[in-house]
Design a protein around this motif. Structure first.
Motif, short mmCIF file in Angstrom:
data_model
loop_
_atom_site.label_atom_id
_atom_site.label_comp_id
_atom_site.label_asym_id
_atom_site.label_seq_id
_atom_site.Cartn_x
_atom_site.Cartn_y
_atom_site.Cartn_z
N GLY A 1 64.77 43.67 82.17
CA GLY A 1 63.54 44.24 81.64
C GLY A 1 62.57 43.23 81.08
N GLY A 2 62.93 41.94 81.11
CA GLY A 2 62.03 40.92 80.60
C GLY A 2 62.14 40.75 79.10
N ILE A 3 61.23 39.94 78.53
CA ILE A 3 61.23 39.62 77.10
C ILE A 3 59.94 40.14 76.49
CG2 ILE A 3 61.32 37.76 75.40
CD1 ILE A 3 62.77 36.07 77.50
N ASP A 4 60.04 41.13 75.62
CA ASP A 4 58.87 41.73 74.96
C ASP A 4 59.27 42.11 73.54
OD1 ASP A 4 56.66 43.14 74.11
OD2 ASP A 4 56.32 44.07 76.06
N LEU A 5 59.08 41.18 72.58
CA LEU A 5 59.50 41.40 71.21
C LEU A 5 58.73 42.54 70.55
CD1 LEU A 5 61.38 40.46 68.99
CD2 LEU A 5 59.60 38.85 68.25
N ASP A 6 57.43 42.66 70.81
CA ASP A 6 56.64 43.74 70.22
C ASP A 6 57.18 45.10 70.65
OD1 ASP A 6 54.90 42.14 68.80
OD2 ASP A 6 53.53 41.89 70.49
N LEU A 7 57.59 45.20 71.90
CA LEU A 7 58.13 46.47 72.41
C LEU A 7 59.46 46.78 71.73
CD1 LEU A 7 58.13 48.85 74.41
CD2 LEU A 7 59.24 47.34 76.05
N TRP A 8 60.33 45.77 71.57
CA TRP A 8 61.65 45.99 70.98
C TRP A 8 61.54 46.42 69.52
CZ3 TRP A 8 63.62 40.57 72.86
CH2 TRP A 8 63.70 40.58 74.26
N LEU A 9 60.59 45.82 68.80
CA LEU A 9 60.47 46.11 67.37
C LEU A 9 59.50 47.24 67.07
CD1 LEU A 9 60.38 42.43 66.01
CD2 LEU A 9 62.36 43.95 66.34
N GLY A 10 58.81 47.74 68.07
CA GLY A 10 57.86 48.82 67.86
C GLY A 10 56.57 48.36 67.19
N GLN B 1 58.02 54.27 76.17
CA GLN B 1 58.93 53.69 75.21
C GLN B 1 58.27 53.39 73.86
OE1 GLN B 1 61.31 50.46 76.79
NE2 GLN B 1 60.88 51.10 78.88
N VAL B 2 56.95 53.45 73.79
CA VAL B 2 56.28 53.10 72.53
C VAL B 2 55.61 54.31 71.89
CG1 VAL B 2 55.87 50.75 73.28
CG2 VAL B 2 54.15 52.49 73.76
N THR B 3 55.77 55.49 72.46
CA THR B 3 55.22 56.68 71.83
C THR B 3 55.96 56.94 70.53
OG1 THR B 3 56.69 57.96 73.25
CG2 THR B 3 54.40 57.76 73.96
#
Length: 284
Positions: free
Chosen positions: A207-216, A234-236
């Motif tokens: 899924g790649g690296i996306d810290l903002d997505l993981w931490l909301g 995933q961010v709703t």
């Protein structure tokens, strides 16, 4: 008696024999009595209809067996809904004694399998730099590679200074530029230490690296991706962000030499652990 009389007598006897042996059997339907046994033949006479001509061409009819129009299929012998109950019987039914009916088997160990993992080796980079490790031997037949990354999250300002020039035009001085960031990337190549041309496995974070997505975290610009983006669902607000780190790769081969090649970009750090089942300790 003269010769002429003798000839008349022989002719008369021959005529009597012909009448008795040939003419009489033919007239009466009896076989000729020649003294030689004749084969017995039975003739099957079929009465022909009156309207059929008297002269018929013989027709050879062969026996033909007509196959059945449909092949009967066997019906199922068991209805799936009818569960059978198997009962016990006296062992003597099968010629067994009570002692022989006992199960001769080794007792099964009912204790649960030890699923704990023990760290065998650690490696990584605190600066997030690419690199290649030395060769190491893993003596266990099964092992797991657990890894995690820490991506750089702050934007960096690309800047440059304009200084006066001797050429024509208006000279400027100061700091100009734009904010930009490098997309984090990470890859591990597990190499066969005994065969440098063999890549055992190439690993990248699913899924790649996306810290903002993981931490909301709210992305730069103050808006979440639109519904058409791959991250929209995933961010709703009704979905709790999930940090997938650390990732685990399972290897069902071992007892050989390995070395690792790390390719990193846009990372503050990364680390990796090689783990083996705790039950292996002391066996290899």
């Amino acid at each position: 008696m003269d010769k002429k009389d003798v000839l008349y007598l022989v002719a008369a006897l021959a005529l009597v024999l012909v009448i008795a042996l040939v003419i009489k059997p033919v007239v009466t339907g009896q076989p000729l009595e020649t003294g030689i046994p004749l084969p017995v033949t039975t003739l099957e006479i079929t009465t022909m209809p009156e309207h059929m001509p008297s002269l018929m061409t013989p027709i050879i009819v062969s026996s033909v067996t007509t196959p059945p129009t449909s092949v009967p299929t066997s019906l199922p012998t068991w209805n799936p809904g009818a569960v059978q109950t198997v009962v016990f019987v006296d062992p003597s039914t099968y010629g067994l004694t009570t002692d022989e009916s006992e199960l001769k088997a080794t007792r099964i160990n009912v204790s649960s399998l030890d699923t704990n993992m023990t760290t065998f080796a650690t490696l990584g980079s605190s600066q997030g730099a690419s690199g290649t490790t030395k060769t190491m031997y893993i003596p266990f037949p099964y092992w797991e590679l657990e890894y995690t990354v820490e991506p750089a999250t702050k934007l960096t300002q690309s800047k440059f200074e304009i200084t006066p020039t001797a050429g024509s035009g208006i000279a400027h001085s100061g700091i100009e530029g734009s904010y930009s960031t490098v997309k984090p990337e990470f890859m591990i190549q597990v190499m066969d230490g005994d065969d440098p041309n063999r890549i055992v496995r190439t690993i990248t974070p699913p899924g790649g690296i996306d810290l903002d997505l993981w931490l909301g975290n709210e992305p730069e610009g103050g808006e979440y991706p639109t519904r058409t983006s791959k991250y929209a669902s995933q961010v709703t607000p009704d979905v709790t962000p999930v940090d997938p780190r650390p990732w685990t790769e399972k290897f069902y081969e071992g007892q050989r030499n390995y070395y690792f090649i790390f390719t990193a970009k846009g990372l503050n750090s990364y680390s990796m652990k090689i783990k083996v089942p705790s039950r292996y300790i002391g066996q290899y």
